[in-house]
Design an enzyme around this catalytic site. Structure first.
Site, PDB file in Angstrom:
ATOM      1  CG  HIS A  57      30.560 -37.927  31.535  1.00 56.92           C
ATOM      2  ND1 HIS A  57      30.130 -38.560  30.389  1.00 56.92           N
ATOM      3  CD2 HIS A  57      30.929 -38.928  32.389  1.00 56.92           C
ATOM      4  CE1 HIS A  57      30.226 -39.869  30.547  1.00 56.92           C
ATOM      5  NE2 HIS A  57      30.707 -40.120  31.749  1.00 56.92           N
ATOM      6  CD  GLU A  58      33.254 -38.444  35.399  1.00 52.96           C
ATOM      7  OE1 GLU A  58      32.509 -39.173  36.082  1.00 52.96           O
ATOM      8  OE2 GLU A  58      33.966 -38.886  34.493  1.00 52.96           O
ATOM      9  CG  HIS A  61      28.225 -40.689  36.075  1.00 46.07           C
ATOM     10  ND1 HIS A  61      27.379 -41.602  35.467  1.00 46.07           N
ATOM     11  CD2 HIS A  61      29.302 -40.569  35.257  1.00 46.07           C
ATOM     12  CE1 HIS A  61      27.919 -42.009  34.331  1.00 46.07           C
ATOM     13  NE2 HIS A  61      29.086 -41.396  34.183  1.00 46.07           N
TER      14      HIS A  61
END
Length: 265
Positions: A57-58, A61
């Site tokens: 998820h990170e 980004h």
């Protein structure tokens, strides 16, 4: 930044690879029933897979930010998938895992610091924010695939439970993160399109958005409505309420197991 430093900043962390190894070993233990009496295998398998999804998820980004113009994410270690490299380990790893243990809710928190001044174009800013929860959507797609593809023949029941619960976490993470509340990715998607005045007024509330959403979900009426919608979506993907319930029951191995879950789904 030198070529050697840039390469190191993009090399997959041994910590991440170690977590993946834990998934493989604990997944094998769940599949074969090894050490299943204690129930630890399900807990370790789901928790490790959840942490991996948080890292991805990170990473999404950061990777999107890199291609949008913020080259500083490499030096910060965000592209290594190391969970300890993120700005807020508490918000990104510790609290989300606690949320899973306490209530079976998948809610990753913001962690990577993007230097937005290096990025031009509102669409790019929105895409950077959307990249994280879209990764959870993809993860959920993978977890649910055996169910909607009807490819569960030969898959041990307990492994189905664990996979169903993991799918629930990914679906809740994707949906909750798209909520347009300050501090969550959903707000990050719409923020570039808001006026400067509104953004300044909302900015002080950003640190409390994650906790506020989790607190609201503790209201029984809201919690029931939310999970009714989640289970309806999962049923459409072939995962029954029974499967996710027993997955959560198996995950919380420190409690007395529900004998109903010993039956086939």
């Amino acid at each position: 930044m030198s070529t050697r430093t840039a390469a190191a900043g993009r090399r997959v962390s041994p910590v991440f690879l170690g977590i993946v190894a834990v998934i493989v070993v604990s997944g094998w233990a769940v599949w074969t029933g090894f050490a299943l009496v204690s129930g630890v295998a399900v807990f370790v398998f789901v928790t490790a897979a959840w942490v991996v999804s948080l890292c991805l998820h990170e990473y999404s980004h950061a990777r999107t930010a890199l291609h949008s113009g913020d080259t500083t994410v490499t030096a910060k270690g965000y592209l290594t998938l190391n969970p300890f490299a993120y700005t807020h380990t508490l918000l990104s790893i510790v609290l989300p895992v606690l949320f899973v243990i306490m209530g079976g809710i998948g809610l990753p928190g913001g962690a990577v610091f993007i230097e937005r001044g290096r990025i031009s174009g509102r669409w790019k800013h929105s895409l950077i924010s959307a990249a994280g929860p879209l990764t959870n959507v993809l993860f959920a797609f993978v977890c649910t695939a055996p169910f909607w593809l009807h490819a569960l023949d030969g898959v041990p029941v307990v492994f189905q439970y664990a996979l169903g619960f993991l799918a629930l976490l990914q679906v809740t993470a994707a949906i909750l993160n798209f909520v347009p509340v300050p501090g969550l990715d959903g707000y990050g998607v719409i923020e570039p399109w808001l006026s400067y005045r509104i953004r300044r007024q909302v900015e002080p509330f950003a640190p409390f958005g994650l906790i506020a959403v989790f607190g609201i979900l503790w209201i029984p009426e809201v919690n029931h409505a939310f999970f009714d919608a989640i289970h309806a979506l999962l049923r459409a993907l072939g995962i029954s309420d029974f499967t996710t319930y027993c997955g959560f029951d198996a995950y919380r191995f420190w409690q007395t197991a529900d004998p109903v879950c010993a039956l086939s789904p």
